[in-house]
Design a protein around this motif. Structure first.
Motif, PDB file in Angstrom:
ATOM      1  N   GLU A 184       0.767  -1.112   0.007  1.00 43.00           N
ATOM      2  CA  GLU A 184      -0.486  -0.197   0.185  1.00 43.00           C
ATOM      3  C   GLU A 184       0.692   1.581   0.118  1.00 43.00           C
ATOM      4  N   SER A 185       1.958   1.387   1.117  1.00 45.61           N
ATOM      5  CA  SER A 185       2.653   2.347   1.146  1.00 45.61           C
ATOM      6  C   SER A 185       3.775   2.950  -0.402  1.00 45.61           C
ATOM      7  N   LEU A 186       4.133   1.671  -1.386  1.00 47.85           N
ATOM      8  CA  LEU A 186       4.322   1.933  -2.656  1.00 47.85           C
ATOM      9  C   LEU A 186       3.284   3.066  -4.093  1.00 47.85           C
ATOM     10  N   GLU A 187       1.864   1.907  -3.084  1.00 43.34           N
ATOM     11  CA  GLU A 187       0.689   2.359  -4.422  1.00 43.34           C
ATOM     12  C   GLU A 187       0.883   3.922  -4.971  1.00 43.34           C
ATOM     13  N   ASP A 188       0.271   4.945  -4.174  1.00 48.78           N
ATOM     14  CA  ASP A 188       0.713   6.191  -4.609  1.00 48.78           C
ATOM     15  C   ASP A 188       1.839   7.180  -5.001  1.00 48.78           C
ATOM     16  N   LYS A 189       2.981   6.031  -4.192  1.00 50.96           N
ATOM     17  CA  LYS A 189       4.358   6.937  -5.620  1.00 50.96           C
ATOM     18  C   LYS A 189       3.884   6.261  -6.808  1.00 50.96           C
ATOM     19  N   LEU A 190       4.174   5.252  -6.674  1.00 52.25           N
ATOM     20  CA  LEU A 190       4.067   4.099  -8.318  1.00 52.25           C
ATOM     21  C   LEU A 190       3.305   5.705  -9.353  1.00 52.25           C
ATOM     22  N   ARG A 191       1.941   5.260  -8.565  1.00 52.03           N
ATOM     23  CA  ARG A 191       1.022   6.625  -9.064  1.00 52.03           C
ATOM     24  C   ARG A 191       1.336   7.732  -9.294  1.00 52.03           C
ATOM     25  N   GLU A 192       2.052   8.658  -8.688  1.00 49.70           N
ATOM     26  CA  GLU A 192       2.549   9.696  -8.764  1.00 49.70           C
ATOM     27  C   GLU A 192       4.325  10.209  -9.537  1.00 49.70           C
ATOM     28  N   THR A 193       4.306   8.451  -9.705  1.00 52.86           N
ATOM     29  CA  THR A 193       5.445   8.912 -10.342  1.00 52.86           C
ATOM     30  C   THR A 193       5.026   8.053 -12.165  1.00 52.86           C
ATOM     31  N   VAL A 194       3.940   7.859 -12.105  1.00 48.86           N
ATOM     32  CA  VAL A 194       3.056   7.472 -13.698  1.00 48.86           C
ATOM     33  C   VAL A 194       2.762   8.922 -13.975  1.00 48.86           C
ATOM     34  N   GLU A 195       2.726   9.708 -13.117  1.00 44.86           N
ATOM     35  CA  GLU A 195       2.015  11.273 -13.314  1.00 44.86           C
ATOM     36  C   GLU A 195       3.024  11.803 -14.010  1.00 44.86           C
ATOM     37  N   ALA A 196       4.016  11.864 -13.185  1.00 48.81           N
ATOM     38  CA  ALA A 196       4.771  12.513 -13.381  1.00 48.81           C
ATOM     39  C   ALA A 196       5.765  12.597 -14.829  1.00 48.81           C
ATOM     40  N   GLU A 197       5.951  11.351 -15.094  1.00 47.57           N
ATOM     41  CA  GLU A 197       6.717  10.864 -16.263  1.00 47.57           C
ATOM     42  C   GLU A 197       5.571  11.203 -17.205  1.00 47.57           C
ATOM     43  N   LEU A 198       4.113  11.045 -17.762  1.00 43.93           N
ATOM     44  CA  LEU A 198       3.351  11.752 -17.939  1.00 43.93           C
ATOM     45  C   LEU A 198       3.194  12.821 -18.958  1.00 43.93           C
ATOM     46  N   ALA A 199       4.022  13.712 -17.390  1.00 42.38           N
ATOM     47  CA  ALA A 199       3.814  15.512 -17.881  1.00 42.38           C
ATOM     48  C   ALA A 199       5.034  15.541 -19.292  1.00 42.38           C
TER      49      ALA A 199
END
Lengths: 252, 377
Positions: free
Chosen positions: B357-372
């Motif tokens: 669970e502690s990783l899920e938000d981080k991974l979604r944020e990283t996807v968002e940052a990569e998309l940017a």
């Protein structure tokens, strides 16, 4: 107030042998409060008309015009058309893996309205819309159309129709593949949409069956990329009795 | 004389560096890797201590120890280097980090080994052993960040009935080079979830391999990567079904964007004669976001017995699905937002499967940052 006006519309698609003209001069005006049924045999260009109205990149408009309340629709992108008030219920709704129905509906509603819906009422609205088409609200947490049966996909289209509340709805063979119960549920959804008043409906269908539940004001028979005949609801009855044979043989 | 490396489905390892000549790039196991950018790891680049600083946060009940290089725990996973970089790291490591989950301990909290690179000037070699003793349950995250040139061997040992999640998170700075060899031995009825997430780094090449030490073992290998402009991310997986009634399930998903982004996925599965009643499936999906990217995806399955439950693989590499984008846009959603939804959707199921669970938000944020970087620009 909404008037969708299609004038002398010619549309072609790219094929291996070069461009092929599918629509050959379509004229159609849908005023608010009117329901138009477009009927025709397979390959007559009915779905091409639906996709062209919503702006699918596969179809090229070579001449003619489509306007919504006088504004040029053909100049708009796909999403601009939706935000202007056009909605297409698709014959084959697309699966979008990993995107939940609730996220999809909220994102679409936010795009259409230009602001996010109020959280508390929104969840109620979504649940109510799903209830009305007898769709378990558990579908909200499933991925868009993934693993849905044909009937569930069509009901999901009607949920979107009700929530997004467009000015003009184009229903592309929404009745195909539905059993009688699902057909009634979907038809009731369309009728609720019509009751809101001021709504235009363009109902594309191969069969007359759905017209027993949704009464059209006008019926257009589509053959070979053109409107071959127009009339009132009685024209549907005639097609039910005699089929498309006389139009098809005339076109050959 | 070198080892026979013509078949990576029957790798023969050796601890002797002399058995591993400097690769030329023509070898099957090296043909996708840009050797010139490995900073000499595959050749003779000297190793020094201090290339990475290790900060460990042991969950209560989990023991993290730093042992001498000759510690007996070394090699208990059955890891024998099958390439020169692994053999060099084995020889050069000056110590062993041991993570031990005691027998029958059920540890909810996550143990984190944070590796912070201190610079790319000198290369580092490291050795880690993670042991989940009988019937224990735990989650260990290996987090790599900063910049470094690092070669490491990571051994994962699951004793009977253990249930272990190991996440290797490559969150490196843009110029890091990381060659990692991660080998697991899975005991009777034990369950390993191995997760590899690669976002950063100039060259990241990871071998993740598994063998079984008894019947009933199960491994799930999940991977997620985002290769950017000029980046080389290579995952080489090998599941060796060495025992009956074992299971393996491999799912790797990646997105690529920018000129020269290169992802490589090799998915090898060997079902040995003894491995009756096993079940295996492997899958790799690549989503190409821009022009100029390359994805190589090679599933290999070798079956020495027909007495199995099932074996299959799938590989698909493609661009955005026009029909998905049209459907979303026909609901008023702007094109950039539609692309964003599709990419998040592509990774969402996988992120959910990781189950940390502690990783899920981080991974979604990283996807968002990569998309940017491209899609939302």
């Amino acid at each position: 107030m909404a008037t969708l006006e299609i004038k002398d519309l010619h549309v072609s698609v790219e094929t291996e042998d070069g461009p092929k003209e599918i629509l050959k001069g379509v004229n159609l005006t849908i005023k608010d409060g009117e329901t138009h049924a477009i009927m025709g045999p397979n390959g007559s260009g009915k779905s091409t008309l639906a996709y062209t109205i919503s702006g699918h990149p596969k179809y090229t408009v070579t001449s003619g015009s489509i306007t919504l309340d006088g504004v040029d629709v053909l100049e708009m992108s796909v999403d601009e058309r939706a935000r202007a008030g056009l909605f297409l219920a698709m014959q084959y709704p697309v699966e979008v893996p990993g995107v939940s129905v609730s996220n999809f509906l909220r994102t679409a509603k936010t795009a259409i309205d230009g602001e996010a819906p109020k959280l508390r009422t929104w969840v109620k609205d979504v649940n109510a819309a799903m209830d009305r088409v007898k769709m378990d609200t558990a579908f909200a947490s499933r991925n868009v159309n993934e693993g849905f049966s044909g009937g569930e996909k069509k009901r999901h289209e009607i949920v979107q129709l009700e929530l997004l509340d467009p000015k003009v709805a184009v229903l592309d063979e929404t009745d195909s593949g539905l059993d009688i119960d699902a057909l009634k549920i979907v038809s009731e959804g369309v009728n609720r949409f019509k009751e809101n008043g001021d709504k235009g409906v363009l109902l594309i269908t191969h069969y007359t069956r759905i017209l027993r539940y949704i009464t059209p004001d006008f019926v257009h028979v589509f053959v070979n990329g053109q409107v071959a005949e127009e009339g009132g609801p009685e024209l549907a009855d005639e097609l039910e009795a005699n089929g498309y044979d006389k139009y098809v043989s005339a076109a050959v | 004389m070198g080892l026979d490396v013509s078949s990576h489905l029957h790798p023969v390892g050796s601890f002797d560096l002399a058995d591993h000549p400097v690769p030329t790039g023509m070898e099957e196991i090296w043909r996708f890797t840009p050797l010139k950018r490995l900073r000499g790891l595959h050749d003779s680049a000297p190793f020094a201590d201090g290339a990475v600083v290790l900060k460990s946060e042991a969950a209560p009940g989990v023991v993290v120890e730093h042992l001498a290089a000759d510690a007996v725990v070394r090699g208990t996973s059955g890891l024998v280097p099958t390439d020169r970089v692994s053999a060099r790291a084995w020889e050069a490591a000056t110590g062993v980090t041991l993570v031990r989950v005691p027998a029958e301990a059920v540890v909810e909290a996550t143990t984190v080994l944070r590796h912070v690179g201190t610079g790319a000037d000198t290369a580092g070699a490291a050795h880690t052993v993670i042991v989940a003793e009988k019937f224990s349950k735990a989650t260990v995250v290996l987090d790599f960040e900063g910049t470094a040139v690092l070669a490491d061997n990571i051994e994962i040992v699951l004793e009977d009935g253990a249930e272990l999640t190991v996440v290797s998170l490559q969150d490196w700075a843009d110029d890091a080079v990381h060659h990692s060899t991660q080998h697991a031995k899975i005991g009777r009825d034990a369950t390993l979830k191995h997760v590899s997430v690669s976002f950063g780094g100039d060259v990241v090449r990871h071998d993740a391999t598994a063998e079984y030490d008894g019947p009933g073992g199960s491994v799930e290998m999940l991977g997620m990567y985002f290769a950017d402009e000029g980046q080389h991310i290579e995952h080489r997986l090998f599941v060796d079904h060495t025992a009956p009634k074992t299971r393996s399930n491999v799912v790797y998903k990646g997105a690529l964007q920018g000129e020269g982004a290169h992802a490589v996925w090799i998915g090898n599965v060997l079902i040995r004669k003894v491995a009756e009643g096993i079940e295996t499936y492997e899958e790799n999906r690549n989503l190409i976001l821009t022009d100029g990217c390359q994805a190589d995806s090679v599933p290999n399955l070798e079956i020495e017995t027909g007495e199995i439950e099932g074996a299959g693989h799938a590989s698909a590499t493609g661009r955005f699905d026009d029909n998905q984008l049209f459907y979303l846009r026909s609901r008023g959603i702007e094109e950039a937002e539609a692309r964003r939804l599709v990419v998040h959707g592509f990774f969402n199921d996988l992120i959910g499967k990781i189950g940390v669970e502690s990783l899920e938000d981080k991974l979604r944020e990283t996807v968002e940052a990569e998309l940017a970087k491209n899609v939302l620009r």
